[in-house]
Scaffold this motif. Structure first.
Motif, PDB file in Angstrom:
ATOM      1  N   GLY A 187      -7.391  -0.657  -5.054  1.00  0.00           N
ATOM      2  CA  GLY A 187      -7.107  -0.628  -6.477  1.00  0.00           C
ATOM      3  C   GLY A 187      -6.072   0.428  -6.807  1.00  0.00           C
ATOM      4  O   GLY A 187      -5.226   0.779  -5.978  1.00  0.00           O
ATOM      5  N   GLN A 188      -6.143   0.949  -8.016  1.00  0.00           N
ATOM      6  CA  GLN A 188      -5.147   1.905  -8.490  1.00  0.00           C
ATOM      7  C   GLN A 188      -5.611   3.336  -8.263  1.00  0.00           C
ATOM      8  O   GLN A 188      -5.249   3.954  -7.288  1.00  0.00           O
ATOM      9  CB  GLN A 188      -4.823   1.624  -9.959  1.00  0.00           C
ATOM     10  N   ALA A 189      -6.402   3.867  -9.176  1.00  0.00           N
ATOM     11  CA  ALA A 189      -6.924   5.232  -9.079  1.00  0.00           C
ATOM     12  C   ALA A 189      -8.140   5.321  -9.996  1.00  0.00           C
ATOM     13  O   ALA A 189      -8.261   4.553 -10.954  1.00  0.00           O
ATOM     14  CB  ALA A 189      -5.863   6.245  -9.498  1.00  0.00           C
ATOM     15  N   PRO A 190      -9.037   6.248  -9.734  1.00  0.00           N
ATOM     16  CA  PRO A 190     -10.211   6.389 -10.598  1.00  0.00           C
ATOM     17  C   PRO A 190      -9.835   6.785 -12.020  1.00  0.00           C
ATOM     18  O   PRO A 190      -8.867   7.501 -12.239  1.00  0.00           O
ATOM     19  CB  PRO A 190     -11.005   7.517  -9.938  1.00  0.00           C
ATOM     20  N   PHE A 248      -6.755   8.476  -4.696  1.00  0.00           N
ATOM     21  CA  PHE A 248      -8.199   8.721  -4.588  1.00  0.00           C
ATOM     22  C   PHE A 248      -8.761   9.522  -5.758  1.00  0.00           C
ATOM     23  O   PHE A 248      -9.964   9.556  -5.952  1.00  0.00           O
ATOM     24  CB  PHE A 248      -8.518   9.461  -3.288  1.00  0.00           C
ATOM     25  N   CYS A 249      -7.890  10.193  -6.518  1.00  0.00           N
ATOM     26  CA  CYS A 249      -8.347  11.067  -7.604  1.00  0.00           C
ATOM     27  C   CYS A 249      -7.772  10.615  -8.948  1.00  0.00           C
ATOM     28  O   CYS A 249      -6.719   9.977  -9.000  1.00  0.00           O
ATOM     29  CB  CYS A 249      -7.905  12.508  -7.339  1.00  0.00           C
ATOM     30  N   TYR A 250      -8.454  11.003 -10.010  1.00  0.00           N
ATOM     31  CA  TYR A 250      -7.976  10.713 -11.366  1.00  0.00           C
ATOM     32  C   TYR A 250      -6.628  11.404 -11.576  1.00  0.00           C
ATOM     33  O   TYR A 250      -6.525  12.626 -11.458  1.00  0.00           O
ATOM     34  CB  TYR A 250      -8.997  11.195 -12.398  1.00  0.00           C
ATOM     35  N   PRO A 251      -5.575  10.627 -11.925  1.00  0.00           N
ATOM     36  CA  PRO A 251      -4.228  11.201 -12.014  1.00  0.00           C
ATOM     37  C   PRO A 251      -3.891  11.855 -13.349  1.00  0.00           C
ATOM     38  O   PRO A 251      -2.885  12.550 -13.458  1.00  0.00           O
ATOM     39  CB  PRO A 251      -3.323   9.989 -11.785  1.00  0.00           C
ATOM     40  N   GLY A 252      -4.693  11.605 -14.372  1.00  0.00           N
ATOM     41  CA  GLY A 252      -4.395  12.152 -15.693  1.00  0.00           C
ATOM     42  C   GLY A 252      -4.040  11.051 -16.681  1.00  0.00           C
ATOM     43  O   GLY A 252      -3.895   9.890 -16.336  1.00  0.00           O
ATOM     44  N   ARG A 253      -3.920  11.469 -17.921  1.00  0.00           N
ATOM     45  CA  ARG A 253      -3.678  10.545 -19.032  1.00  0.00           C
ATOM     46  C   ARG A 253      -2.183  10.427 -19.306  1.00  0.00           C
ATOM     47  O   ARG A 253      -1.464  11.424 -19.350  1.00  0.00           O
ATOM     48  CB  ARG A 253      -4.382  11.088 -20.278  1.00  0.00           C
ATOM     49  N   ASN A 254      -1.730   9.214 -19.512  1.00  0.00           N
ATOM     50  CA  ASN A 254      -0.355   8.964 -19.910  1.00  0.00           C
ATOM     51  C   ASN A 254      -0.255   9.196 -21.417  1.00  0.00           C
ATOM     52  O   ASN A 254      -1.036   8.619 -22.172  1.00  0.00           O
ATOM     53  CB  ASN A 254       0.037   7.525 -19.559  1.00  0.00           C
ATOM     54  N   PRO A 255       0.677  10.004 -21.886  1.00  0.00           N
ATOM     55  CA  PRO A 255       0.795  10.250 -23.331  1.00  0.00           C
ATOM     56  C   PRO A 255       1.038   8.973 -24.146  1.00  0.00           C
ATOM     57  O   PRO A 255       0.719   8.913 -25.319  1.00  0.00           O
ATOM     58  CB  PRO A 255       1.988  11.195 -23.452  1.00  0.00           C
ATOM     59  N   ARG A 256       1.552   7.928 -23.496  1.00  0.00           N
ATOM     60  CA  ARG A 256       1.815   6.657 -24.184  1.00  0.00           C
ATOM     61  C   ARG A 256       0.611   5.711 -24.133  1.00  0.00           C
ATOM     62  O   ARG A 256       0.687   4.593 -24.607  1.00  0.00           O
ATOM     63  CB  ARG A 256       3.047   5.975 -23.581  1.00  0.00           C
ATOM     64  N   PRO A 312       1.645   9.649  -5.939  1.00  0.00           N
ATOM     65  CA  PRO A 312       2.420   8.978  -4.891  1.00  0.00           C
ATOM     66  C   PRO A 312       2.142   9.492  -3.477  1.00  0.00           C
ATOM     67  O   PRO A 312       2.446   8.806  -2.507  1.00  0.00           O
ATOM     68  CB  PRO A 312       3.873   9.253  -5.295  1.00  0.00           C
ATOM     69  N   GLU A 313       1.536  10.663  -3.344  1.00  0.00           N
ATOM     70  CA  GLU A 313       1.277  11.225  -2.019  1.00  0.00           C
ATOM     71  C   GLU A 313       0.076  10.593  -1.322  1.00  0.00           C
ATOM     72  O   GLU A 313      -0.013  10.605  -0.101  1.00  0.00           O
ATOM     73  CB  GLU A 313       0.982  12.734  -2.115  1.00  0.00           C
ATOM     74  N   CYS A 314      -0.842  10.069  -2.094  1.00  0.00           N
ATOM     75  CA  CYS A 314      -2.155   9.719  -1.563  1.00  0.00           C
ATOM     76  C   CYS A 314      -2.125   8.550  -0.567  1.00  0.00           C
ATOM     77  O   CYS A 314      -2.581   8.689   0.565  1.00  0.00           O
ATOM     78  CB  CYS A 314      -3.100   9.404  -2.726  1.00  0.00           C
ATOM     79  N   ALA A 315      -1.645   7.402  -0.979  1.00  0.00           N
ATOM     80  CA  ALA A 315      -1.663   6.240  -0.081  1.00  0.00           C
ATOM     81  C   ALA A 315      -0.893   6.493   1.211  1.00  0.00           C
ATOM     82  O   ALA A 315      -1.408   6.188   2.297  1.00  0.00           O
ATOM     83  CB  ALA A 315      -1.157   4.994  -0.804  1.00  0.00           C
ATOM     84  N   PRO A 316       0.331   7.055   1.169  1.00  0.00           N
ATOM     85  CA  PRO A 316       1.017   7.306   2.438  1.00  0.00           C
ATOM     86  C   PRO A 316       0.284   8.312   3.340  1.00  0.00           C
ATOM     87  O   PRO A 316       0.385   8.242   4.563  1.00  0.00           O
ATOM     88  CB  PRO A 316       2.377   7.876   2.016  1.00  0.00           C
ATOM     89  N   LEU A 317      -0.449   9.221   2.731  1.00  0.00           N
ATOM     90  CA  LEU A 317      -1.182  10.224   3.499  1.00  0.00           C
ATOM     91  C   LEU A 317      -2.450   9.650   4.135  1.00  0.00           C
ATOM     92  O   LEU A 317      -2.740   9.913   5.306  1.00  0.00           O
ATOM     93  CB  LEU A 317      -1.543  11.404   2.584  1.00  0.00           C
ATOM     94  N   GLN A 342      -0.198  -4.046  -4.858  1.00  0.00           N
ATOM     95  CA  GLN A 342       0.597  -5.226  -4.526  1.00  0.00           C
ATOM     96  C   GLN A 342       1.992  -4.826  -4.058  1.00  0.00           C
ATOM     97  O   GLN A 342       2.523  -5.386  -3.095  1.00  0.00           O
ATOM     98  CB  GLN A 342       0.662  -6.169  -5.726  1.00  0.00           C
ATOM     99  N   ALA A 343       2.587  -3.833  -4.704  1.00  0.00           N
ATOM    100  CA  ALA A 343       3.915  -3.371  -4.293  1.00  0.00           C
ATOM    101  C   ALA A 343       3.873  -2.802  -2.873  1.00  0.00           C
ATOM    102  O   ALA A 343       4.742  -3.107  -2.051  1.00  0.00           O
ATOM    103  CB  ALA A 343       4.431  -2.322  -5.271  1.00  0.00           C
ATOM    104  N   ARG A 344       2.858  -2.015  -2.568  1.00  0.00           N
ATOM    105  CA  ARG A 344       2.784  -1.388  -1.238  1.00  0.00           C
ATOM    106  C   ARG A 344       2.496  -2.402  -0.144  1.00  0.00           C
ATOM    107  O   ARG A 344       3.108  -2.369   0.915  1.00  0.00           O
ATOM    108  CB  ARG A 344       1.728  -0.294  -1.224  1.00  0.00           C
ATOM    109  N   TYR A 345       1.549  -3.298  -0.385  1.00  0.00           N
ATOM    110  CA  TYR A 345       1.089  -4.163   0.705  1.00  0.00           C
ATOM    111  C   TYR A 345       1.776  -5.529   0.766  1.00  0.00           C
ATOM    112  O   TYR A 345       1.760  -6.160   1.824  1.00  0.00           O
ATOM    113  CB  TYR A 345      -0.437  -4.290   0.661  1.00  0.00           C
ATOM    114  N   LEU A 346       2.369  -5.975  -0.301  1.00  0.00           N
ATOM    115  CA  LEU A 346       3.096  -7.247  -0.256  1.00  0.00           C
ATOM    116  C   LEU A 346       4.599  -7.020  -0.104  1.00  0.00           C
ATOM    117  O   LEU A 346       5.313  -7.915   0.343  1.00  0.00           O
ATOM    118  CB  LEU A 346       2.813  -8.083  -1.507  1.00  0.00           C
ATOM    119  N   GLY A 347       5.071  -5.849  -0.509  1.00  0.00           N
ATOM    120  CA  GLY A 347       6.479  -5.509  -0.344  1.00  0.00           C
ATOM    121  C   GLY A 347       7.405  -6.561  -0.938  1.00  0.00           C
ATOM    122  O   GLY A 347       7.246  -6.970  -2.082  1.00  0.00           O
TER     123      GLY A 347
END
Length: 192
Positions: free
Chosen positions: A40-43, A86-94, A102-107, A130-135
């Motif tokens: 999925g995306q992130a918590p 793997f962690c909550y990334p924060g709230r988007n002001p919009r 961006p570091e998590c999946a490659p790591l 989908q972007a990472r795994y389907l390219g």
């Protein structure tokens, strides 16, 4: 390294701690016998608070899509859950949450995936996975990618995010509930 050791290391990760507004709390689940995986995306904040993946209304909808009860869904030997972040990334002001870090999946993904050799079906929930795994095989839009779900079988199945924010998308795309969800429930039943 064993899967248990990898999971312990991932759960102790503090790689991008300074960028996380609520601090690190890596949230994932996996077992060596899981044949089904969700990327999925992130918590969100509710998941961050509990440390339980998809422990929110989106998770309720996702479990309905899969035809799984909570006990089966949270059995790591039935279902692995490995988000892009793997962690909550924060709230988007919009509105909504920020994208996964961006570091998590490659790591972590290249280290964890080989330890999950029983996985036969990977559900790619949302644009980031989908972007990472389907390219380059991914279509121009999420709708086109999900509509072309048969093209990614048998390994991958792209899905929209089960958030309430996608209620309009689900209504606008009746083929999703009529065609894709019955197939998804049948595959999940076979694998779990």
């Amino acid at each position: 390294m064993t899967l248990d050791a990898l999971l312990a290391e991932a759960r102790a990760c503090r790689h991008c701690a300074e960028s996380l507004p609520l601090g690190p709390r890596p949230t994932l689940q996996a077992g060596p016998h899981a044949r089904l995986m969700i990327i999925g995306q992130a918590p969100g904040t509710k998941v961050h608070d509990t440390g339980i993946p998809f422990n929110d209304p989106s998770g309720d909808r996702l479990r309905d899509w899969l035809g799984m009860d909570r006990a089966s869904f949270y059995d790591p030997d039935r279902l692995a859950i490995m988000p892009m972040g793997f962690c909550y990334p924060g709230r988007n002001p919009r509105g909504g949450d920020l994208p996964p870090r961006p570091e998590c999946a490659p790591l972590w993904h290249p280290r964890l995936l080989p330890a999950l050799g029983a996985v036969e079906l990977v559900l790619l929930v949302g644009l980031y996975s989908q972007a990472r795994y389907l390219g380059e095989k991914r279509k121009r839009t999420l709708t086109e990618t999900v509509q072309a779900w048969r093209d990614y079988a048998p390994r991958f199945l792209p899905l929209p995010h089960p958030s309430w924010r996608n209620n309009a998308w689900i209504k606008k795309n009746p083929w999703f509930e009529a065609e894709l969800l019955p197939h998804l429930k049948a595959r999940v039943g076979d694998l779990t």
